[in-house]
Design an enzyme around this catalytic site. Sequence first.
Site, PDB file in Angstrom:
ATOM      1  N   HIS A 105      39.784 -48.791  97.268  1.00  0.00           N
ATOM      2  CA  HIS A 105      39.562 -50.218  97.001  1.00  0.00           C
ATOM      3  C   HIS A 105      38.504 -50.766  97.956  1.00  0.00           C
ATOM      4  CE1 HIS A 105      40.829 -54.432  96.045  1.00  0.00           C
ATOM      5  NE2 HIS A 105      40.489 -54.632  97.309  1.00  0.00           N
ATOM      6  N   GLU A 106      38.630 -50.437  99.234  1.00  0.00           N
ATOM      7  CA  GLU A 106      37.680 -50.942 100.227  1.00  0.00           C
ATOM      8  C   GLU A 106      36.298 -50.318 100.048  1.00  0.00           C
ATOM      9  OE1 GLU A 106      38.522 -53.476 101.743  1.00  0.00           O
ATOM     10  OE2 GLU A 106      40.669 -53.338 101.359  1.00  0.00           O
ATOM     11  N   HIS A 115      34.575 -52.109  97.325  1.00  0.00           N
ATOM     12  CA  HIS A 115      33.996 -53.373  97.776  1.00  0.00           C
ATOM     13  C   HIS A 115      32.587 -53.141  98.327  1.00  0.00           C
ATOM     14  CE1 HIS A 115      36.857 -56.537  97.199  1.00  0.00           C
ATOM     15  NE2 HIS A 115      37.802 -56.009  97.960  1.00  0.00           N
ATOM     16  N   GLU A 158      38.070 -58.899  93.665  1.00  0.00           N
ATOM     17  CA  GLU A 158      39.272 -58.096  93.920  1.00  0.00           C
ATOM     18  C   GLU A 158      39.655 -57.291  92.683  1.00  0.00           C
ATOM     19  OE1 GLU A 158      40.782 -57.516  96.790  1.00  0.00           O
ATOM     20  OE2 GLU A 158      39.222 -58.775  97.675  1.00  0.00           O
TER      21      GLU A 158
END
Length: 287
Positions: free
Chosen positions: A139-140, A143, A220
């Site tokens: 997820h990071e 980003h 997100e």
Amino acid sequence: MKRIFLLIATNMAILLVASIVMSILGVNTSTMGGLLVFAAIFGFGGAFISLAISKWMAKKTMGCEVITTPRDNTERWLVETVARQAEQAGIKMPEVAIYQSPELNAFATGPSKNNSLVAVSSGLLYGMNQDEIEAVLAHEVSHVANGDMVTLTLIQGVVNTFVIFAARVVAGIINNFVASNDEEGEGLGMFAYMAVVFVLDMLFGILASIIVAYFSRIREYRADEGAAKLAGKEKMIAALDRLRQGPETGAMPASMSALGINGKKSMAELMMSHPPLEKRIAALRAS
């Protein structure tokens, strides 16, 4: 106290740099064009300075310990996982760090895709299983690969400029109205004018924060989708479900909470930087 000092020092640096730029350009704020330039310098200047020092600020604010040489198998696995995911995502290897906090959280920051930091809390590192941590890391990394830090900085710069410009335009209109109905024609005094500007900055700032929060929630969902591709949909759903069952967030300061995988809750979803975890899980299951 350390966090407060860093915040004050950063804002003072922004004001100093913006003032120097205005002096060099000879900006005259008494004209609409000059006011717009003034608003843009402070609006975008503050946003981009914050972006430029984002990694440094995150390390200092959160007490991040960057892993240069893994000390155990857990740290080695952490670095290797991020390295693999970064290669899959087509970005340069981010710095990997751990910060001490009991909450289940992680964040990514940095001025560009190839100059970034991925950090996880000690609570997450030792409170989740490897599949769940892998999904959080993905997820990071997503980003970073999506360029979310730069995109949000541009959005923040635009809304900052709007707030600064609109507040002073409206304050000027109010001042002219008062002057036209005043026998002496003086309008608002300096302190009254500054008070009006301050109130308008606050009101327009609330509107701006709603806009920024909206785009933050969108990013997100995109990062969740990216994590599903890098680590697997079921792993990402399991990670979000584990976050939902975990303790409430709160250890992150307000200046950092928007960067975390698990944002702070709010009575109004409009003000939240992260969608509710239930909605994120439902979105992944429907994809």
